[in-house]
Scaffold this active site. Structure first.
Site, PDB file in Angstrom:
ATOM      1  N   SER A 193       0.840  -1.207   0.000  1.00 25.35           N
ATOM      2  CA  SER A 193       0.000   0.000   0.000  1.00 25.35           C
ATOM      3  C   SER A 193       0.874   1.256   0.000  1.00 25.35           C
ATOM      4  O   SER A 193       0.586   2.215  -0.725  1.00 25.35           O
ATOM      5  CB  SER A 193      -0.959   0.001   1.181  1.00 25.35           C
ATOM      6  OG  SER A 193      -0.250  -0.106   2.389  1.00 25.35           O
ATOM      7  N   ASP A 213       6.813   2.728   6.591  1.00 25.87           N
ATOM      8  CA  ASP A 213       6.639   2.130   5.253  1.00 25.87           C
ATOM      9  C   ASP A 213       6.728   3.189   4.158  1.00 25.87           C
ATOM     10  O   ASP A 213       7.376   2.984   3.124  1.00 25.87           O
ATOM     11  CB  ASP A 213       5.266   1.445   5.141  1.00 25.87           C
ATOM     12  CG  ASP A 213       5.154   0.210   6.024  1.00 25.87           C
ATOM     13  OD1 ASP A 213       5.941   0.077   6.975  1.00 25.87           O
ATOM     14  OD2 ASP A 213       4.265  -0.615   5.758  1.00 25.87           O
TER      15      ASP A 213
END
Ligand code: MEV
Length: 357
Positions: free
Chosen positions: A120, A164
């Protein structure tokens, strides 16, 4: 038309604890999400998703975020493809001050969804980069990382760290502690990834750790101990020569810390039978260490092994769907292709805010 790509990542250590302000060290790997963006003349968004673990699909809709098209594919895939793309579009519209911009968007990914490899984050980073460039604005990678973080934060109801998205935007190995994000030098670590074919629900897993931590002091201590592991590991990395191959001593010390980290994540309830079985298969094959990577619940493990043994053993492990070597990707987000209109714009230099003059 603009095509941008951004890498996925593995966590050397520190996932989950990073959400509570402990440091983490994710490392970008050579598996990318590629997003193609074409501006439209209306305010519609058309999303075509390909290669996202399951069969692809196309949806088109107008306007507001939060809308979910009624398509015949699992909800998780729709949320991943549309939710994150929606959030990326909102950030791009905001950055370019173009609230009504519409786009045709194609997402192609080599990163399995929800499997701990940062799919994502890679889609959001590449999506914001391509969409802003398509609107004539070029953001510096740090601003891109910040906007991608805000997009993930919204989609995941506040259950996200900067790890991330910063790693995907910048590439290489990074260190994230709260809002303090920086790149670090590491030698080329011999990562091997095992994938069980499944996925975990990041929001649910993060919420589970949060509840445990609030309920039990020893769970809060466990989170702090993960932070101690990261601090120990990063000082070992700081002493290593990033230009040379890692020494056996470094690999076995990092491996031992990865094993510790996996044990603590297991205690926090975010591992699974399949992840544990792959971790043990890697250790028995002679890996220096192995642990789950990302939110857990299913998906991927990462092991350190410079030989082919771990990959071979994982391929013969019933729970393992795929095993591959994951090279450190020192490059973060990048433009793959500029359309004719965009290449004319890209001749201008970006200013300090990242915008083109
Ligand atoms: C998910 O890839 C990593 C977690 O630490 C959540 C986050 O940092 O946003 C579980």
């Amino acid at each position: 038309m603009i095509v941008s790509s951004a890498p996925g990542k593995v966590y050397l250590f520190g996932e989950h604890a990073v959400v509570y302000g402990e440091p983490a060290v994710p490392c970008a790997i050579e598996r990318r999400a590629t997003v193609t963006v074409d501006a439209r003349t209306d305010d519609h968004i058309r999303v075509e998703a390909r290669d996202l673990s399951l069969d692809g699909f196309t949806v088109e809709y107008a306007g507001d975020t939060g809308y979910r098209p009624d398509v015949d594919v699992p909800e998780g895939l729709v949320d991943a493809a549309v939710g994150y793309v929606d959030a990326a579009v909102e950030q791009a519209r905001d950055a370019a001050d173009a609230p009504d911009a519409g786009f045709d968007i194609t997402v192609e990914s080599e990163i399995p969804l929800g499997a701990g490899l940062g799919s994502s984050a890679a889609v959001v980073v590449a999506g914001i980069d391509a969409a802003t460039r398509e609107l004539g604005v070029e953001l510096a990678p740090e601003e891109l990382a910040d906007r991608a973080y805000r997009a993930e934060y919204d989609v995941q109801d506040g259950q996200a760290s900067r790890a991330d998205t910063f790693c995907s935007a910048m590439g290489g190995a990074v260190r994230v502690e709260g809002d303090d994000c920086r790149q670090i030098d590491t030698p080329n670590l011999p990562f091997v990834v095992g994938f069980d074919g499944g996925a975990g629900d990041t929001g649910e897993l993060v919420a589970g750790v949060r509840t445990l931590r609030e309920e039990y002091d020893f769970a809060a201590d466990t989170v702090e101990s993960i932070g101690d592991i990261v601090r120990t590991g990063e000082s070992m990395l700081a002493d290593a020569d990033p230009e040379s191959e890692p020494t056996d001593e470094l690999l076995s010390e990092l491996g031992r810390l990865m094993n510790f980290d996996h044990g603590l994540l297991e205690a926090l309830g975010v591992s699974s039978r399949t992840l544990d079985n792959m971790v043990w298969a890697a250790r028995e094959a002679g890996a220096h260490g192995a642990k789950l990577t990302g939110a857990g619940g299913g998906g991927c493990i990462v092991a350190l092994d410079e030989t082919p043994e771990t990959r071979t053993a994982l391929r013969y492990t019933a729970e393992c769907r795929d095993a591959f070597r994951a090279e450190l990707d020192r490059e973060g987000v990048r433009v793959e292709e500029l359309g004719p209109d965009a290449s004319a714009r890209s001749d201008a230099e970006p200013n300090a805010e990242g915008e083109r003059r």
